[in-house]
Every structure is written in C-alpha cells, then in structure tokens.
Design an enzyme around this catalytic site. Structure first.
Site, PDB file in Angstrom:
ATOM      1  N   HIS A   1     -11.787   4.941  -8.187  1.00  0.00           N
ATOM      2  CA  HIS A   1     -11.579   4.845  -6.697  1.00  0.00           C
ATOM      3  C   HIS A   1     -12.645   4.706  -5.822  1.00  0.00           C
ATOM      4  CE1 HIS A   1      -7.913   6.365  -3.940  1.00  0.00           C
ATOM      5  NE2 HIS A   1      -8.652   5.405  -3.111  1.00  0.00           N
TER       6      HIS A   1
ATOM      7  N   GLY B   1       0.809  -1.030   0.104  1.00  0.00           N
ATOM      8  CA  GLY B   1      -0.089  -0.011   0.087  1.00  0.00           C
ATOM      9  C   GLY B   1       0.832   1.226  -0.074  1.00  0.00           C
ATOM     10  N   THR B   2       0.285   2.344  -0.660  1.00  0.00           N
ATOM     11  CA  THR B   2       1.167   3.502  -0.671  1.00  0.00           C
ATOM     12  C   THR B   2       0.503   4.952  -0.322  1.00  0.00           C
ATOM     13  OG1 THR B   2       0.831   3.944  -3.140  1.00  0.00           O
ATOM     14  CG2 THR B   2       2.623   2.554  -2.565  1.00  0.00           C
TER      15      THR B   2
ATOM     16  N   ARG C   1       9.355  -3.681   8.330  1.00  0.00           N
ATOM     17  CA  ARG C   1       7.870  -4.071   8.583  1.00  0.00           C
ATOM     18  C   ARG C   1       7.464  -4.400   7.091  1.00  0.00           C
ATOM     19  NH1 ARG C   1       5.688   1.089  11.710  1.00  0.00           N
ATOM     20  NH2 ARG C   1       6.369   0.364  13.897  1.00  0.00           N
ATOM     21  N   ILE C   2       8.089  -3.724   5.937  1.00  0.00           N
ATOM     22  CA  ILE C   2       7.833  -4.105   4.455  1.00  0.00           C
ATOM     23  C   ILE C   2       8.267  -5.580   4.429  1.00  0.00           C
ATOM     24  CG2 ILE C   2       8.348  -3.678   2.230  1.00  0.00           C
ATOM     25  CD1 ILE C   2       8.515  -0.614   2.956  1.00  0.00           C
TER      26      ILE C   2
ATOM     27  N   ASP D   1       0.130  -0.960  -4.964  1.00  0.00           N
ATOM     28  CA  ASP D   1      -1.081  -0.202  -4.981  1.00  0.00           C
ATOM     29  C   ASP D   1      -0.985   1.060  -4.751  1.00  0.00           C
ATOM     30  OD1 ASP D   1      -4.298  -0.588  -4.820  1.00  0.00           O
ATOM     31  OD2 ASP D   1      -3.754   0.575  -3.114  1.00  0.00           O
TER      32      ASP D   1
ATOM     33  N   LYS E   1      -5.508   4.204  -9.395  1.00  0.00           N
ATOM     34  CA  LYS E   1      -7.077   4.521  -9.306  1.00  0.00           C
ATOM     35  C   LYS E   1      -7.409   5.977  -9.797  1.00  0.00           C
ATOM     36  CE  LYS E   1      -6.716   1.876  -4.944  1.00  0.00           C
ATOM     37  NZ  LYS E   1      -5.439   2.469  -4.298  1.00  0.00           N
TER      38      LYS E   1
ATOM     39  N   ASN F   1       6.002  -8.028   6.334  1.00  0.00           N
ATOM     40  CA  ASN F   1       4.452  -8.193   6.084  1.00  0.00           C
ATOM     41  C   ASN F   1       4.514  -9.226   4.750  1.00  0.00           C
ATOM     42  OD1 ASN F   1       3.944  -6.420   7.862  1.00  0.00           O
ATOM     43  ND2 ASN F   1       3.632  -4.725   6.647  1.00  0.00           N
TER      44      ASN F   1
ATOM     45  N   SER G   1     -13.368  -0.093  -6.975  1.00  0.00           N
ATOM     46  CA  SER G   1     -13.296   0.160  -5.459  1.00  0.00           C
ATOM     47  C   SER G   1     -14.304   0.865  -4.615  1.00  0.00           C
ATOM     48  CB  SER G   1     -11.695   0.869  -5.159  1.00  0.00           C
ATOM     49  OG  SER G   1     -11.602   0.993  -4.005  1.00  0.00           O
ATOM     50  N   ASN G   2     -14.462   0.173  -3.313  1.00  0.00           N
ATOM     51  CA  ASN G   2     -15.551   0.783  -2.538  1.00  0.00           C
ATOM     52  C   ASN G   2     -16.937   0.766  -3.524  1.00  0.00           C
ATOM     53  OD1 ASN G   2     -13.871   1.794  -0.410  1.00  0.00           O
ATOM     54  ND2 ASN G   2     -12.797   2.983  -2.218  1.00  0.00           N
TER      55      ASN G   2
ATOM     56  N   TYR H   1      -3.286   9.969  -4.358  1.00  0.00           N
ATOM     57  CA  TYR H   1      -2.005  10.088  -3.173  1.00  0.00           C
ATOM     58  C   TYR H   1      -1.252  10.668  -3.474  1.00  0.00           C
ATOM     59  CZ  TYR H   1      -4.480   5.144  -1.946  1.00  0.00           C
ATOM     60  OH  TYR H   1      -5.447   4.513  -1.976  1.00  0.00           O
TER      61      TYR H   1
ATOM     62  N   GLY I   1      -1.833   7.977   4.533  1.00  0.00           N
ATOM     63  CA  GLY I   1      -2.780   7.830   5.723  1.00  0.00           C
ATOM     64  C   GLY I   1      -3.218   9.436   6.208  1.00  0.00           C
TER      65      GLY I   1
HETATM   66  N1  LIG Z   1      -9.399   1.793  -2.504  1.00  0.00           N
HETATM   67  C1  LIG Z   1      -9.312   2.880  -1.093  1.00  0.00           C
HETATM   68  O1  LIG Z   1     -10.071   3.729  -0.886  1.00  0.00           O
HETATM   69  C2  LIG Z   1      -8.157   2.746  -0.070  1.00  0.00           C
HETATM   70  C3  LIG Z   1      -8.590   3.185   1.308  1.00  0.00           C
HETATM   71  C4  LIG Z   1      -7.580   2.931   2.007  1.00  0.00           C
HETATM   72  C5  LIG Z   1      -6.366   2.319   1.708  1.00  0.00           C
HETATM   73  N2  LIG Z   1      -6.006   1.699   0.343  1.00  0.00           N
HETATM   74  C6  LIG Z   1      -4.853   1.029   0.122  1.00  0.00           C
HETATM   75  O2  LIG Z   1      -4.501   0.164   1.265  1.00  0.00           O
HETATM   76  C7  LIG Z   1      -3.205   0.449   1.888  1.00  0.00           C
HETATM   77  C8  LIG Z   1      -3.396   0.013   3.344  1.00  0.00           C
HETATM   78  O3  LIG Z   1      -4.312   0.786   3.957  1.00  0.00           O
HETATM   79  P1  LIG Z   1      -3.973   1.639   5.137  1.00  0.00           P
HETATM   80  O4  LIG Z   1      -2.766   2.521   4.536  1.00  0.00           O
HETATM   81  O5  LIG Z   1      -5.180   2.306   5.302  1.00  0.00           O
HETATM   82  O6  LIG Z   1      -3.580   0.795   6.563  1.00  0.00           O
HETATM   83  P2  LIG Z   1      -2.837  -0.422   6.814  1.00  0.00           P
HETATM   84  O7  LIG Z   1      -2.068  -0.895   5.821  1.00  0.00           O
HETATM   85  O8  LIG Z   1      -3.886  -1.181   7.720  1.00  0.00           O
HETATM   86  O9  LIG Z   1      -1.746   0.300   8.360  1.00  0.00           O
HETATM   87  C9  LIG Z   1      -0.821   0.900   7.828  1.00  0.00           C
HETATM   88  C10 LIG Z   1      -0.111   1.173   9.435  1.00  0.00           C
HETATM   89  O10 LIG Z   1       0.432   0.151   9.840  1.00  0.00           O
HETATM   90  C11 LIG Z   1       1.642   0.248  10.355  1.00  0.00           C
HETATM   91  N3  LIG Z   1       2.430  -0.971   9.967  1.00  0.00           N
HETATM   92  C12 LIG Z   1       2.471  -1.614   8.926  1.00  0.00           C
HETATM   93  N4  LIG Z   1       2.903  -2.869   8.827  1.00  0.00           N
HETATM   94  C13 LIG Z   1       3.317  -2.955  10.266  1.00  0.00           C
HETATM   95  C14 LIG Z   1       4.073  -3.972  11.201  1.00  0.00           C
HETATM   96  N5  LIG Z   1       4.322  -5.225  10.386  1.00  0.00           N
HETATM   97  N6  LIG Z   1       3.950  -3.837  12.401  1.00  0.00           N
HETATM   98  C15 LIG Z   1       3.608  -2.627  13.116  1.00  0.00           C
HETATM   99  N7  LIG Z   1       2.951  -1.746  12.115  1.00  0.00           N
HETATM  100  C16 LIG Z   1       2.762  -1.666  10.890  1.00  0.00           C
HETATM  101  C17 LIG Z   1       2.240   1.352   9.254  1.00  0.00           C
HETATM  102  O11 LIG Z   1       3.301   2.026   9.836  1.00  0.00           O
HETATM  103  P3  LIG Z   1       4.730   2.472   9.075  1.00  0.00           P
HETATM  104  O12 LIG Z   1       4.199   2.953   7.479  1.00  0.00           O
HETATM  105  O13 LIG Z   1       5.112   3.645   9.995  1.00  0.00           O
HETATM  106  O14 LIG Z   1       5.649   1.464   8.978  1.00  0.00           O
HETATM  107  C18 LIG Z   1       1.087   2.301   9.223  1.00  0.00           C
HETATM  108  O15 LIG Z   1       0.816   3.050  10.258  1.00  0.00           O
HETATM  109  C19 LIG Z   1      -3.027   2.114   1.550  1.00  0.00           C
HETATM  110  O16 LIG Z   1      -1.834   2.377   1.764  1.00  0.00           O
HETATM  111  C20 LIG Z   1      -3.861   2.058   0.091  1.00  0.00           C
HETATM  112  O17 LIG Z   1      -2.809   1.521  -0.732  1.00  0.00           O
HETATM  113  C21 LIG Z   1      -7.115   2.044  -0.422  1.00  0.00           C
END
Ligand SMILES: NC(=O)c1ccc[n+]([C@@H]2O[C@H](COP(=O)([O-])OP(=O)(O)OC[C@H]3O[C@@H](n4cnc5c(N)ncnc54)[C@H](OP(=O)(O)O)[C@@H]3O)[C@@H](O)[C@H]2O)c1
Ligand SMILES: *[C@@H]1O[C@H](CO)[C@@H](O)[C@H](O)[C@H]1NC(C)=O
Ligand SMILES: *[C@@H]1O[C@H](CO)[C@@H](O)[C@H](O)[C@H]1NC(C)=O
Ligand SMILES: *[C@@H]1O[C@H](CO)[C@@H](O)[C@H](O)[C@H]1NC(C)=O
Length: 351
Positions: free
Chosen positions: A159, A42-43, A305-306, A93, A126, A309, A197-198, A98, A46
């Site tokens: 999106h 994910g990119t 973490r990358i 992604d 997107k 994961n 998406s969504n 973004y 936040g």
């Molecule tokens: N289609 C849509 O509408 C939509 C909406 C939301 C998101 N997305 C996509 O989904 C992706 C992921 O969703 P998200 O960014 O909302 O949240 P997420 O991936 O659930 O959470 C990201 C957070 O988790 C932390 N993290 C990641 N791996 C970790 C680990 N192994 N241990 C501890 N902390 C960890 C990251 O910290 P650090 O970065 O500081 O390491 C960051 O703060 C987005 O980046 C985007 O590409 C799409």
C-alpha cells in the site's frame, strides 16, 4: 486506445443490462502476461476531517484511526460492489486498511453464486504498513483472503513504502524485504500478480537494481491536478501498468481543499467537451485518464454514479482536447500523508 479498437469494442462488446447499454471495458496486458480490466471500482470511503473537524483532538489508538476517516457502514460497500458488477465492472480495488474487505467479499461471492465466474473478476487488495517484515506478508494476505472469502486475489499491492508498527512508530523493515514477501505470496498462488502503490521512481528502481521481480502495477494518485507525466513515461518504459487513484481530484466543490487548483465540475472547457460527447464532466475526467493509459479507480456508493463512471468506453478525446486538459496539471497532490514526512521511505516531494 486507437480508433480501431473503439470500433471493435462498439461492435462486439455491448453489455445489455436491465436499463443501460454500455460498452464493456477493455483489458490491459500486464508484464507477467495476465490481463487487467481498464477501470476499477474504488472502495475507500474517504476522509471527513473537514466536515467533522476532529483531527487535532482525535487520539490515535490504532493504525486504523486515521484522522476523521469515514467509518464503514454495515453493507453500503457490499451494495456498491453488487451494483458495480451488475453494471459491468470486473475489477474491484480494496485494501486491508479500508476495513471493508468482508463487504467486498460478500458481494463478490454472491455474484459468483449467481453465475459470474471467479476468473472473470479481478480483485485487488493491499498490504498495510504494519506487515512489512518479510515473514508477515503472507499471513497478512491470508487475513485479507479470509475477510474476502477468496482463495486468491488477482493483484496484491504494497500500500505504501512506509513501514510502521501497529502502534504507529516506524518499523525499520526495508520495502525490499516486503517485496520479497510479496514474491513469496505470488509463488504460493495467493496473489496472481503483485505490485506497489505510492512508490516513487527511485524506489521502484531499487527493486530492479536488487534483481527482484518487476512490479506488474503501480497505483498512484492521478487526476487533472496531478498528471505525473514523467512517472507515467517511466512506467511505460518499464512496462508497468498504472492505476490512478483519486481520479476526480478537486473536481467536486464539497471535496476540494481550500486553495486546490481548478478545474471544478462547472469549468467551461470541461462542460463544453462533455456536451460535445453527451457525457458528464466526471466521465470526461475518467476518460482523460484512459487516454493517458491509466486505469482509473473511481469510488462511489451511489448506484447511478457507479453506472455513469463505467460508461466511458464508447468515445475518445481528440488530441487537441487532451492537450487542453494537460494544462490543468499543477503537480498538486491531494493525498500527501504528511504525517509520514519523517519516514526514511516517505515517497513524495518533501516541500
Ligand atoms: N493506493 C492508495 O493509497 C489509495 C489512496 C486513495 C484512494 N485509493 C483508491 O482509489 C479510489 C478512489 O479514490 P478516492 O476515493 O480518493 O476519490 P475519488 O474516486 O476521486 O472520489 C470519490 C468521490 O467522488 C464522488 N463521485 C464519484 N463519482 C461521481 C460522479 N459521477 N458524479 C459526482 N460525484 C461522484 C463520490 O461520491 P459518492 O460515493 O457519494 O457517490 C465520492 O465523494 C479509492 O476508493 C481507493 O480504492 C487508493
Ligand atoms: C476546527 O475546530 C477548531 C476549534 O474548535 C477551529 O479553531 C478550527 O478552525 C476548525 N478547523 C476547521 C478546518 O474547521
Ligand atoms: C511500538 O511497537 C514496537 C514493536 O512492538 C515496539 O518496539 C516499540 O517500543 C513501540 N513503541 C511505543 C512508543 O509504544
Ligand atoms: C484528510 O483530509 C484532511 C483535510 O482535508 C487532510 O489534511 C488529510 O491529509 C486527509 N487524510 C488523508 C489520509 O487523505
């Protein structure tokens, strides 16, 4: 994934990099015949509304100025994407909105210059809400491609079903028209696969009722708190692959909204399962999505973490464990976009 393919994966797919030894992620078959890697980086950077507390005072001047969104740094996403490809990720992604497609593109093109083939990579981006009119879809994709420095993306997603002008007011453009623009983008070879998406079930059904091409992918929020069993069953029946965003949900204390349901990272049931497999709790969260048949999209800017994961393809969760984790489903949505509640195309429950 069954036992056999895990063993097969273990046998033939060890990826050796400088310091880690991880099992290469498998791929899934899309309904258009192409393959999609089973995990994506994910990119989206936040949202820092709570930390900065500027949401109520910040005046929206463009569609980019989401409340308190984290402003992208110069090259932090470029580093993350580079580390991810080095660690074995082949799917990234991103999205126009973004504002980091250029960073993704720099990292991807550097890796291609170093010898990774373009065909080995799977790049998803997107279409934003402000380009929903049919004739604006292809030009919007061309803008994204220019930022990415690529000739095509592997997957282009609408999106959100919500259409807006760049000043934020709603556009009356129907997402059926947007989807026709997406089909055009695919015909031109600018997007190899197209999806949404969504979108909710009814919105996808409406594409099909109008005899339009079926989306290859649906990207929606999926995590412990929002497991969406009926939507997943629907997509399975229609042969639509699901990408799960915000895969960690409310797992991390500093990210969890006040009042959001468990589990947190120190949840005893999760800690026990993680210990059994010598994995971390975040890895269990991601593996659970894999067991659900979902492609998780964990975002991290942190190298360790990358790497952590993606290291989730050398074990699987027993059915009994999966059933235990099912109980965390509280139909609790993290990303609601309530500011669009009054759009006729708002996709989620309105309560
Ligand atoms: N289609 C849509 O509408 C939509 C909406 C939301 C998101 N997305 C996509 O989904 C992706 C992921 O969703 P998200 O960014 O909302 O949240 P997420 O991936 O659930 O959470 C990201 C957070 O988790 C932390 N993290 C990641 N791996 C970790 C680990 N192994 N241990 C501890 N902390 C960890 C990251 O910290 P650090 O970065 O500081 O390491 C960051 O703060 C987005 O980046 C985007 O590409 C799409
Ligand atoms: C944000 O700031 C306002 C006023 O400065 C305060 O009343 C409010 O409680 C704060 N909200 C959060 C979530 O911190
Ligand atoms: C927003 O933009 C649209 C399209 O350009 C225009 O028709 C509309 O009047 C604008 N609304 C406001 C409040 O500026
Ligand atoms: C950002 O976070 C705030 C507070 O947690 C939330 O109300 C808002 O919906 C979030 N925005 C997005 C786009 O997720």
């Amino acid at each position: 994934m069954d036992r056999f393919s895990i063993i097969l994966g273990l046998f033939c797919c060890f990826t050796l990099t400088a310091s880690l030894r991880i099992v290469k992620p498998p791929t899934k078959k899309l309904n258009d015949g192409r393959e999609i890697p089973a995990i994506a980086l994910g990119t989206w950077l936040g949202n820092n509304t709570r930390e900065k507390n500027i949401s109520k005072t910040c005046k929206i001047t463009s569609h980019f100025s989401q409340h308190g969104r984290v402003e992208p740094g110069q090259d932090e996403v470029e580093h993350a994407v580079t580390w991810a490809i080095n660690a074995g990720y082949r799917h990234i992604d991103t999205a126009y909105v973004y504002q980091i497609e250029d960073q993704v593109g720099r990292a991807v093109n550097k890796k291609i210059a170093e010898g990774i083939k373009r065909e080995e990579l799977f790049i998803t981006t997107k279409l934003w809400n402000d380009a929903h009119a049919k004739d604006t879809v292809v030009p919007a994709l061309r803008r994204s491609l220019a930022s990415l420095g690529l000739d095509y993306v592997d997957l282009y997603l609408i999106h959100w079903p919500v259409a807006q002008f760049s000043n934020g007011t709603y556009d009356t453009a129907d997402y059926l028209e947007t989807w026709r623009g997406m089909i055009e983008a695919k015909k031109l070879g600018l997007a190899r696969s197209i999806g949404v998406s969504n979108f909710n079930e009814k919105q996808i059904d409406r594409l099909l009722e109008n005899k339009l091409e079926i989306p290859a992918v649906l990207q929606v929020e999926i995590n412990f708190n929002l497991q969406q069993p009926s939507l997943l069953a629907y997509c399975k029946q229609k042969n639509i692959v699901v990408m799960g965003y915000t895969p960690f949900g409310s797992l991390f204390y500093h990210k969890a909204r006040p009042g959001s349901p468990p589990p947190r990272i120190d949840d005893p049931a999760l800690v026990e399962i993680a210990a059994k497999y010598r994995k971390t709790v975040p890895q269990i969260a991601l593996r659970y999505l894999v067991e659900l048949g979902v492609i998780p999209i964990p975002k991290s800017l942190t190298k360790s973490r990358i790497e952590q994961n993606i290291d989730i393809f050398d074990f699987y969760l027993e059915l009994e464990e999966q059933n235990k984790l099912k109980d965390f489903d509280k139909n609790y949505r993290t990303i609601k976009q309530e500011k669009w509640l009054d759009s006729p195309y708002y996709p989620f429950e309105r309560n």
